[in-house]
Motif scaffolding. Structure first.
Motif, PDB file in Angstrom:
ATOM      1  N   UNK A  73       0.754  -1.071   0.135  1.00  7.87           N
ATOM      2  CA  UNK A  73      -0.007  -0.145   0.000  1.00  7.87           C
ATOM      3  C   UNK A  73       0.940   1.314  -0.119  1.00  7.87           C
ATOM      4  N   UNK A  74       2.006   1.447  -0.682  1.00  7.41           N
ATOM      5  CA  UNK A  74       2.876   2.396  -1.120  1.00  7.41           C
ATOM      6  C   UNK A  74       2.862   2.690  -2.564  1.00  7.41           C
ATOM      7  N   UNK A  75       3.009   4.108  -2.928  1.00  8.26           N
ATOM      8  CA  UNK A  75       3.110   4.134  -4.260  1.00  8.26           C
ATOM      9  C   UNK A  75       3.775   3.160  -5.015  1.00  8.26           C
ATOM     10  N   UNK A  76       5.049   2.757  -4.769  1.00 12.98           N
ATOM     11  CA  UNK A  76       5.578   1.794  -5.730  1.00 12.98           C
ATOM     12  C   UNK A  76       4.758   0.464  -5.525  1.00 12.98           C
ATOM     13  N   UNK A  77       4.427   0.205  -4.537  1.00 13.31           N
ATOM     14  CA  UNK A  77       3.686  -1.158  -4.068  1.00 13.31           C
ATOM     15  C   UNK A  77       2.326  -1.311  -5.075  1.00 13.31           C
ATOM     16  N   UNK A  78       1.763  -0.194  -5.033  1.00 14.21           N
ATOM     17  CA  UNK A  78       0.506   0.018  -5.834  1.00 14.21           C
ATOM     18  C   UNK A  78       0.828   0.110  -7.269  1.00 14.21           C
ATOM     19  N   UNK A  79       1.896   0.759  -7.996  1.00 14.01           N
ATOM     20  CA  UNK A  79       2.125   0.825  -9.203  1.00 14.01           C
ATOM     21  C   UNK A  79       2.503  -0.372  -9.841  1.00 14.01           C
ATOM     22  N   UNK A  80       3.539  -1.306  -8.878  1.00 15.05           N
ATOM     23  CA  UNK A  80       4.135  -2.692  -9.420  1.00 15.05           C
ATOM     24  C   UNK A  80       2.631  -3.567  -9.615  1.00 15.05           C
ATOM     25  N   UNK A  81       1.769  -3.421  -8.928  1.00 10.99           N
ATOM     26  CA  UNK A  81       0.598  -4.362  -9.102  1.00 10.99           C
ATOM     27  C   UNK A  81      -0.129  -3.843 -10.227  1.00 10.99           C
ATOM     28  N   UNK A  82      -0.503  -2.400 -10.480  1.00  8.19           N
ATOM     29  CA  UNK A  82      -1.014  -2.209 -11.627  1.00  8.19           C
ATOM     30  C   UNK A  82      -0.473  -2.444 -12.813  1.00  8.19           C
ATOM     31  N   UNK A  83       1.007  -2.334 -12.848  1.00  4.30           N
ATOM     32  CA  UNK A  83       1.874  -2.989 -13.894  1.00  4.30           C
ATOM     33  C   UNK A  83       1.639  -4.210 -14.469  1.00  4.30           C
ATOM     34  N   UNK A  84       1.259  -5.383 -13.232  1.00  2.04           N
ATOM     35  CA  UNK A  84       0.968  -6.531 -13.273  1.00  2.04           C
ATOM     36  C   UNK A  84      -0.073  -6.762 -13.933  1.00  2.04           C
ATOM     37  N   UNK A  85      -1.062  -6.218 -13.694  1.00  2.00           N
ATOM     38  CA  UNK A  85      -2.534  -6.312 -14.274  1.00  2.00           C
ATOM     39  C   UNK A  85      -2.607  -5.812 -15.715  1.00  2.00           C
ATOM     40  N   UNK A  86      -1.842  -4.799 -15.965  1.00  2.00           N
ATOM     41  CA  UNK A  86      -1.911  -4.180 -17.286  1.00  2.00           C
ATOM     42  C   UNK A  86      -0.952  -5.332 -18.270  1.00  2.00           C
ATOM     43  N   UNK A  87       0.118  -5.513 -17.917  1.00  2.84           N
ATOM     44  CA  UNK A  87       0.987  -6.602 -18.414  1.00  2.84           C
ATOM     45  C   UNK A  87       0.091  -7.954 -18.835  1.00  2.84           C
ATOM     46  N   UNK A  88      -0.750  -8.275 -17.947  1.00  2.19           N
ATOM     47  CA  UNK A  88      -1.614  -9.453 -18.318  1.00  2.19           C
ATOM     48  C   UNK A  88      -2.684  -9.012 -19.333  1.00  2.19           C
ATOM     49  N   UNK A  89      -3.333  -7.908 -19.262  1.00  2.00           N
ATOM     50  CA  UNK A  89      -4.417  -7.552 -19.947  1.00  2.00           C
ATOM     51  C   UNK A  89      -3.691  -7.147 -21.504  1.00  2.00           C
ATOM     52  N   UNK A  90      -2.795  -6.572 -21.713  1.00  2.58           N
ATOM     53  CA  UNK A  90      -2.162  -6.037 -23.008  1.00  2.58           C
ATOM     54  C   UNK A  90      -1.549  -7.338 -23.637  1.00  2.58           C
ATOM     55  N   UNK A  91      -1.113  -8.337 -23.000  1.00  3.47           N
ATOM     56  CA  UNK A  91      -0.115  -9.619 -23.601  1.00  3.47           C
ATOM     57  C   UNK A  91      -1.334 -10.598 -23.679  1.00  3.47           C
ATOM     58  N   UNK A  92      -2.603 -10.379 -23.131  1.00  2.00           N
ATOM     59  CA  UNK A  92      -3.558 -11.228 -23.351  1.00  2.00           C
ATOM     60  C   UNK A  92      -3.289 -12.653 -22.608  1.00  2.00           C
ATOM     61  N   UNK A  93      -2.474 -12.424 -21.445  1.00  2.00           N
ATOM     62  CA  UNK A  93      -2.045 -13.567 -20.614  1.00  2.00           C
ATOM     63  C   UNK A  93      -0.861 -14.499 -20.989  1.00  2.00           C
ATOM     64  N   UNK A  94      -0.394 -13.769 -21.978  1.00  2.00           N
ATOM     65  CA  UNK A  94       0.909 -14.485 -22.256  1.00  2.00           C
ATOM     66  C   UNK A  94       1.939 -14.096 -21.355  1.00  2.00           C
ATOM     67  N   UNK A  95       1.985 -13.014 -20.575  1.00  2.00           N
ATOM     68  CA  UNK A  95       2.870 -12.777 -19.636  1.00  2.00           C
ATOM     69  C   UNK A  95       2.281 -12.521 -18.205  1.00  2.00           C
ATOM     70  N   UNK A  96       2.798 -13.254 -17.185  1.00  2.00           N
ATOM     71  CA  UNK A  96       2.359 -13.316 -15.862  1.00  2.00           C
ATOM     72  C   UNK A  96       3.471 -12.489 -15.056  1.00  2.00           C
ATOM     73  N   UNK A  97       3.125 -11.343 -14.404  1.00  2.00           N
ATOM     74  CA  UNK A  97       3.872 -10.835 -13.525  1.00  2.00           C
ATOM     75  C   UNK A  97       3.793 -11.241 -12.078  1.00  2.00           C
TER      76      UNK A  97
END
Length: 327
Positions: A34-58
């Motif tokens: 629950x810090x800026x970096x922590x939340x940004x990392x989780x956001x990146x993980x979600x976006x990576x999954x979406x944009x790669x259509x599940x080909x990448x899991x962070x």
């Protein structure tokens, strides 16, 4: 750190990749979710999954759960993890001392000045300096501006004299503390709470969100809102791993990183503001806001650090930053 632990992490990563067509990116960091970096990392993980259509899991590993401060860059370089977002101070000990310019006290007076550097050509040039180390720099993420805590008031430069302050590993930060008569103590982020609680160190410097989420305000009686320095992160990946990704996947991840960077930087100030409210409500720490005169006195006391560290961080780099914030 024992090499065996790093090799074990590398073998686990390889096994995971071999067991599935899905690309796994282990993203390790040392702060709370629950810090800026922590939340940004989780956001990146979600976006990576979406944009790669599940080909990448962070897979995000927060709170030093995978590697601590001193271990994580070595782990990245050998491929035991693929992605980190270390504090900019970490690159000085790696041999890229230009990053330590960010540690200089009072070098930025506002977030707008900061972003002229991190989002401009100076910042891009800095990230490029990591490539010979086997590291690819993707983005700068904000945390915010630092303040000091201690068990006694910190209103004047004289109040720092003789006190032991925890700092990140940085020769610039060492000199910053010495400039006001304090004693710098390099220590891993995960060890700070106990060190403050037991009196191993007298105080520390950090952003309000880190102070609040790590509960260091519970073991410090005074917080002085000095905003004297900046803490930011560079999101980095293992260069060999990154270069080995298919071009389309790399582009999708770059887009995910752009969106995560905007998101993280936008919430950084908000998170720090909310954390300050939390610190005040706790009643455990007396929050003090220095006057303009008091802040100027501290700035003046620390000004010689810029001169003394110019050769270390690079005079050209320092001049580029000075010039960049004025453009």
């Amino acid at each position: 750190m024992k090499v065996s632990k790093l090799l074990l992490g590398l073998l686990v990563s390889c096994a995971a990749l071999g067991a599935s067509a899905q690309t796994i990116i282990k993203f390790s960091h040392v702060v709370a979710l629950d810090t800026p970096k922590g939340k940004a990392a989780e956001f990146f993980a979600k976006k990576a999954a979406e944009l790669t259509k599940g080909k990448v899991k962070v897979e995000v590993y927060a709170n030093s759960s995978l590697y601590k401060d001193k271990e994580e860059i070595e782990a990245l370089q050998i491929g035991a993890v693929q992605m980190l977002a270390p504090s900019l101070s970490k690159f000085g000990p790696l041999g890229v001392r230009e990053f330590e310019a960010f540690d200089l006290p009072f070098i930025f007076d506002s977030t707008a000045e900061l972003h002229k550097i991190t989002q401009g050509p100076v910042g891009a040039g800095l990230l490029a300096k990591l490539e010979p180390k086997g590291i690819r720099g993707l983005a700068f993420w904000d945390n915010g501006f630092k303040s000091f805590t201690a068990n006694s008031p910190l209103k004047t430069p004289a109040d720092f004299k003789g006190k032991k302050f925890r700092i990140q590993s940085s020769k610039v930060l060492e000199e910053q503390i010495r400039s006001v008569g304090g004693i710098p103590q390099v220590m891993a982020f995960s060890e700070v709470y106990q060190a403050l609680q037991t009196g191993v160190v007298d105080g520390t410097e950090n952003t309000i969100s880190n102070i609040y989420t790590q509960k260091t305000h519970e073991v410090q009686k005074h917080l002085s809102l000095t905003n004297h320095g900046y803490i930011g992160y560079a999101v980095i990946v293992n260069k060999k791993f990154w270069d080995g990704l298919p071009a389309d996947i790399r582009e999708q991840l770059e887009q995910a990183m752009k969106e995560a960077t905007v998101y993280g930087n936008n919430i950084a100030q908000e998170e720090n503001d909310q954390a300050l409210v939390g610190v005040r409500k706790s009643g455990k720490t007396l929050v003090y806001e220095p006057s303009k005169e008091e802040r100027l006195a501290l700035k003046t006391a620390m000004a010689p650090v810029h001169v003394k560290m110019a050769d270390r961080v690079g005079k050209d780099m320092l001049q580029s930053i000075y010039k960049g914030v004025l453009e």
